[in-house]
Design a protein around this motif. Structure first.
Motif, PDB file in Angstrom:
ATOM      1  N   ASN A 201      -4.676  -2.397  -8.306  1.00  0.00           N
ATOM      2  CA  ASN A 201      -5.052  -1.387  -7.320  1.00  0.00           C
ATOM      3  C   ASN A 201      -5.049  -2.021  -5.934  1.00  0.00           C
ATOM      4  O   ASN A 201      -5.811  -2.957  -5.677  1.00  0.00           O
ATOM      5  CB  ASN A 201      -6.449  -0.827  -7.619  1.00  0.00           C
ATOM      6  N   GLY A 202      -4.157  -1.537  -5.049  1.00  0.00           N
ATOM      7  CA  GLY A 202      -4.182  -1.915  -3.653  1.00  0.00           C
ATOM      8  C   GLY A 202      -5.222  -1.047  -2.969  1.00  0.00           C
ATOM      9  O   GLY A 202      -4.911  -0.036  -2.338  1.00  0.00           O
ATOM     10  N   SER A 203      -6.480  -1.451  -3.090  1.00  0.00           N
ATOM     11  CA  SER A 203      -7.612  -0.543  -2.914  1.00  0.00           C
ATOM     12  C   SER A 203      -7.676   0.125  -1.547  1.00  0.00           C
ATOM     13  O   SER A 203      -7.850   1.345  -1.443  1.00  0.00           O
ATOM     14  CB  SER A 203      -8.915  -1.287  -3.191  1.00  0.00           C
ATOM     15  N   MET A 204      -7.565  -0.641  -0.461  1.00  0.00           N
ATOM     16  CA  MET A 204      -7.805  -0.074   0.856  1.00  0.00           C
ATOM     17  C   MET A 204      -6.757   0.945   1.297  1.00  0.00           C
ATOM     18  O   MET A 204      -7.002   1.752   2.176  1.00  0.00           O
ATOM     19  CB  MET A 204      -7.914  -1.187   1.896  1.00  0.00           C
ATOM     20  N   GLY A 205      -5.601   0.944   0.667  1.00  0.00           N
ATOM     21  CA  GLY A 205      -4.600   1.950   1.003  1.00  0.00           C
ATOM     22  C   GLY A 205      -4.573   3.124   0.048  1.00  0.00           C
ATOM     23  O   GLY A 205      -3.792   4.062   0.239  1.00  0.00           O
ATOM     24  N   GLY A 206      -5.426   3.071  -1.006  1.00  0.00           N
ATOM     25  CA  GLY A 206      -5.364   4.099  -2.032  1.00  0.00           C
ATOM     26  C   GLY A 206      -4.130   3.965  -2.903  1.00  0.00           C
ATOM     27  O   GLY A 206      -3.648   4.944  -3.483  1.00  0.00           O
ATOM     28  N   PHE A 207      -3.618   2.714  -3.027  1.00  0.00           N
ATOM     29  CA  PHE A 207      -2.336   2.485  -3.694  1.00  0.00           C
ATOM     30  C   PHE A 207      -2.502   1.948  -5.113  1.00  0.00           C
ATOM     31  O   PHE A 207      -3.523   1.354  -5.467  1.00  0.00           O
ATOM     32  CB  PHE A 207      -1.514   1.449  -2.916  1.00  0.00           C
ATOM     33  N   LEU A 208      -1.455   2.112  -5.892  1.00  0.00           N
ATOM     34  CA  LEU A 208      -1.172   1.324  -7.081  1.00  0.00           C
ATOM     35  C   LEU A 208      -0.005   0.427  -6.708  1.00  0.00           C
ATOM     36  O   LEU A 208       0.994   0.902  -6.150  1.00  0.00           O
ATOM     37  CB  LEU A 208      -0.801   2.240  -8.252  1.00  0.00           C
ATOM     38  N   ILE A 209      -0.125  -0.892  -6.975  1.00  0.00           N
ATOM     39  CA  ILE A 209       0.885  -1.839  -6.512  1.00  0.00           C
ATOM     40  C   ILE A 209       1.335  -2.757  -7.639  1.00  0.00           C
ATOM     41  O   ILE A 209       0.682  -2.861  -8.683  1.00  0.00           O
ATOM     42  CB  ILE A 209       0.346  -2.706  -5.345  1.00  0.00           C
ATOM     43  N   ASP A 210       2.473  -3.412  -7.420  1.00  0.00           N
ATOM     44  CA  ASP A 210       2.864  -4.571  -8.220  1.00  0.00           C
ATOM     45  C   ASP A 210       3.121  -5.717  -7.248  1.00  0.00           C
ATOM     46  O   ASP A 210       2.804  -5.624  -6.060  1.00  0.00           O
ATOM     47  CB  ASP A 210       4.063  -4.275  -9.116  1.00  0.00           C
ATOM     48  N   ARG A 211       3.707  -6.805  -7.716  1.00  0.00           N
ATOM     49  CA  ARG A 211       3.886  -7.968  -6.841  1.00  0.00           C
ATOM     50  C   ARG A 211       4.925  -7.720  -5.757  1.00  0.00           C
ATOM     51  O   ARG A 211       4.942  -8.399  -4.729  1.00  0.00           O
ATOM     52  CB  ARG A 211       4.285  -9.194  -7.659  1.00  0.00           C
ATOM     53  N   GLN A 212       5.794  -6.725  -5.948  1.00  0.00           N
ATOM     54  CA  GLN A 212       6.854  -6.459  -4.981  1.00  0.00           C
ATOM     55  C   GLN A 212       6.431  -5.490  -3.881  1.00  0.00           C
ATOM     56  O   GLN A 212       7.000  -5.501  -2.787  1.00  0.00           O
ATOM     57  CB  GLN A 212       8.097  -5.912  -5.698  1.00  0.00           C
ATOM     58  N   GLY A 213       5.435  -4.648  -4.166  1.00  0.00           N
ATOM     59  CA  GLY A 213       5.036  -3.687  -3.143  1.00  0.00           C
ATOM     60  C   GLY A 213       4.298  -2.504  -3.730  1.00  0.00           C
ATOM     61  O   GLY A 213       3.789  -2.545  -4.856  1.00  0.00           O
ATOM     62  N   ILE A 214       4.265  -1.427  -2.960  1.00  0.00           N
ATOM     63  CA  ILE A 214       3.546  -0.219  -3.357  1.00  0.00           C
ATOM     64  C   ILE A 214       4.348   0.541  -4.408  1.00  0.00           C
ATOM     65  O   ILE A 214       5.548   0.783  -4.233  1.00  0.00           O
ATOM     66  CB  ILE A 214       3.302   0.683  -2.137  1.00  0.00           C
ATOM     67  N   ILE A 215       3.690   0.901  -5.500  1.00  0.00           N
ATOM     68  CA  ILE A 215       4.324   1.762  -6.500  1.00  0.00           C
ATOM     69  C   ILE A 215       4.147   3.222  -6.110  1.00  0.00           C
ATOM     70  O   ILE A 215       5.094   4.005  -6.089  1.00  0.00           O
ATOM     71  CB  ILE A 215       3.718   1.515  -7.896  1.00  0.00           C
ATOM     72  N   VAL A 216       2.905   3.587  -5.786  1.00  0.00           N
ATOM     73  CA  VAL A 216       2.612   4.974  -5.426  1.00  0.00           C
ATOM     74  C   VAL A 216       1.265   5.014  -4.720  1.00  0.00           C
ATOM     75  O   VAL A 216       0.396   4.165  -4.957  1.00  0.00           O
ATOM     76  CB  VAL A 216       2.594   5.872  -6.686  1.00  0.00           C
ATOM     77  N   GLN A 217       1.096   5.971  -3.812  1.00  0.00           N
ATOM     78  CA  GLN A 217      -0.212   6.231  -3.243  1.00  0.00           C
ATOM     79  C   GLN A 217      -0.922   7.233  -4.136  1.00  0.00           C
ATOM     80  O   GLN A 217      -0.449   8.353  -4.350  1.00  0.00           O
ATOM     81  CB  GLN A 217      -0.129   6.767  -1.816  1.00  0.00           C
ATOM     82  N   VAL A 218      -2.070   6.821  -4.670  1.00  0.00           N
ATOM     83  CA  VAL A 218      -2.805   7.674  -5.599  1.00  0.00           C
ATOM     84  C   VAL A 218      -3.491   8.800  -4.848  1.00  0.00           C
ATOM     85  O   VAL A 218      -3.388   9.970  -5.201  1.00  0.00           O
ATOM     86  CB  VAL A 218      -3.828   6.832  -6.390  1.00  0.00           C
ATOM     87  N   ASP A 219      -4.248   8.447  -3.812  1.00  0.00           N
ATOM     88  CA  ASP A 219      -4.878   9.431  -2.948  1.00  0.00           C
ATOM     89  C   ASP A 219      -5.338   8.726  -1.683  1.00  0.00           C
ATOM     90  O   ASP A 219      -4.923   7.593  -1.414  1.00  0.00           O
ATOM     91  CB  ASP A 219      -6.026  10.174  -3.660  1.00  0.00           C
ATOM     92  N   SER A 220      -6.173   9.395  -0.900  1.00  0.00           N
ATOM     93  CA  SER A 220      -6.619   8.827   0.371  1.00  0.00           C
ATOM     94  C   SER A 220      -7.913   8.031   0.240  1.00  0.00           C
ATOM     95  O   SER A 220      -8.439   7.538   1.238  1.00  0.00           O
ATOM     96  CB  SER A 220      -6.804   9.948   1.400  1.00  0.00           C
ATOM     97  N   LEU A 221      -8.435   7.892  -0.970  1.00  0.00           N
ATOM     98  CA  LEU A 221      -9.669   7.155  -1.203  1.00  0.00           C
ATOM     99  C   LEU A 221      -9.369   5.696  -1.557  1.00  0.00           C
ATOM    100  O   LEU A 221      -8.225   5.258  -1.527  1.00  0.00           O
ATOM    101  CB  LEU A 221     -10.474   7.841  -2.316  1.00  0.00           C
TER     102      LEU A 221
END
Length: 312
Positions: A201-221
């Motif tokens: 979890n790329g927490s501060m952006g509301g993201f799900l990530i892997d080592r290469q970058g953002i997979i998807v923005q889950v929401d704004s939280l």
């Protein structure tokens, strides 16, 4: 609670209590301030902080063990298997049969003997304490792995909250052998997929990530809490505030397929701190991950890839 013939599938911890969840809704089963949780041999294991001031030097943290019926939501007797832990401990999990507790504010891993008769303390990120201004403090907040090697999350929340998070890879003696960065800030949760891909979890952006970058923005939280099973992904989100107000934070659960197509989403009255599958078949669990092939993904399941429909 309604429709109790439909089993609950997931356990959700929070600062406000313990919840059971499924796609159709949730049920609160216990009061308490809970952070780490894991499943082993059909039992639920929890870290509970008994002091609402997590930074208080009272060492009232403890490990609980209990059974929970996923249909009736009935909880069995609660057994205290360890106590005297710092209130600020975060994630817990079994690693090669031994319970490991992430003692976040003391920057340590506490490793219990299988029978809980003894405990060892390791400092793979070096010795440092929270709230001292020490630049060596990394806010170590989670563990994960592929069932062979242990990974530790260095969030960098606190002294350097804007610095991208990092991961330590440890050997069997809990000593670091590799340190690498993640493309996210104040990250939580480490899950290794069947093909070896690391998800967090790329927490501060509301993201799900892997080592290469953002997979998807889950929401704004703030994303925190991640469970990945054979055919579903469950992600927790929470509002964010000052330390004194976090116990009152609210949250959200997002249920998606392994291709990240949205299945369900609803709000919770508390912010999730950990999510685990109740049946223990969860890639976030180190010892369960060890039962799976190291590099094979089930051919019946799609890859975890970016997909529309998950963003808020």
């Amino acid at each position: 609670m309604s429709g109790t013939t439909t089993p609950f599938t997931h356990l959700v911890t929070s600062r406000e209590g313990l919840y059971l969840a499924r796609q159709s809704g949730y049920h609160r089963v216990m009061d308490g301030i809970f952070f780490g949780a894991t499943i082993r041999d059909g039992m639920v294991w929890l870290f509970e902080a008994q002091d609402s001031d997590l930074h208080a030097p009272t060492c009232r943290g403890r490990i609980l063990r209990l059974a929970i019926d996923p249909v009736s939501a009935a909880c069995g007797p609660v057994e205290v298997v360890a106590d005297g832990l710092d209130n600020g401990c975060h994630q817990i999990d079994f690693v090669h049969g031994r319970l490991v507790v992430v003692d976040t504010y003391r920057q340590a891993l506490i490793v219990f003997a299988p029978d809980f008769s003894a405990r060892a303390v390791h400092h793979p990120a070096g010795i440092a304490m929270a709230d001292t201004g020490d630049p060596a403090y990394v806010h170590m907040n989670g563990i994960g792995g592929d069932g062979r090697e242990l990974l530790v999350m260095l969030s960098h929340a606190g002294t350097r909250p804007g610095r991208p998070s990092e991961v330590l890879r440890l050997d069997s003696g809990f000593q670091p052998v590799e340190r690498f960065g993640l493309p996210g800030v104040m990250c939580h949760d480490l899950v290794v997929l069947e093909d070896g891909r690391l998800i967090a979890n790329g927490s501060m952006g509301g993201f799900l990530i892997d080592r290469q970058g953002i997979i998807v923005q889950v929401d704004s939280l703030i994303t925190r809490g991640l469970s990945i099973g054979a055919d579903e992904v469950v992600i927790g989100s929470s509002t964010f505030g000052d330390r004194d107000r976090r116990i009152a934070a609210t949250g959200r659960l997002t249920f998606a397929g392994r291709d990240l197509t949205l299945r369900a989403r609803y709000d919770l009255p508390a912010a999730p701190t950990q999510i685990r599958r109740l049946d223990g078949h969860d890639l976030s669990l180190f010892d369960y991950r060890a039962t799976l092939p190291a590099t094979l993904r089930p051919v019946s399941e799609p890859a975890l890839e970016p997909a529309p429909g998950v963003e808020a």
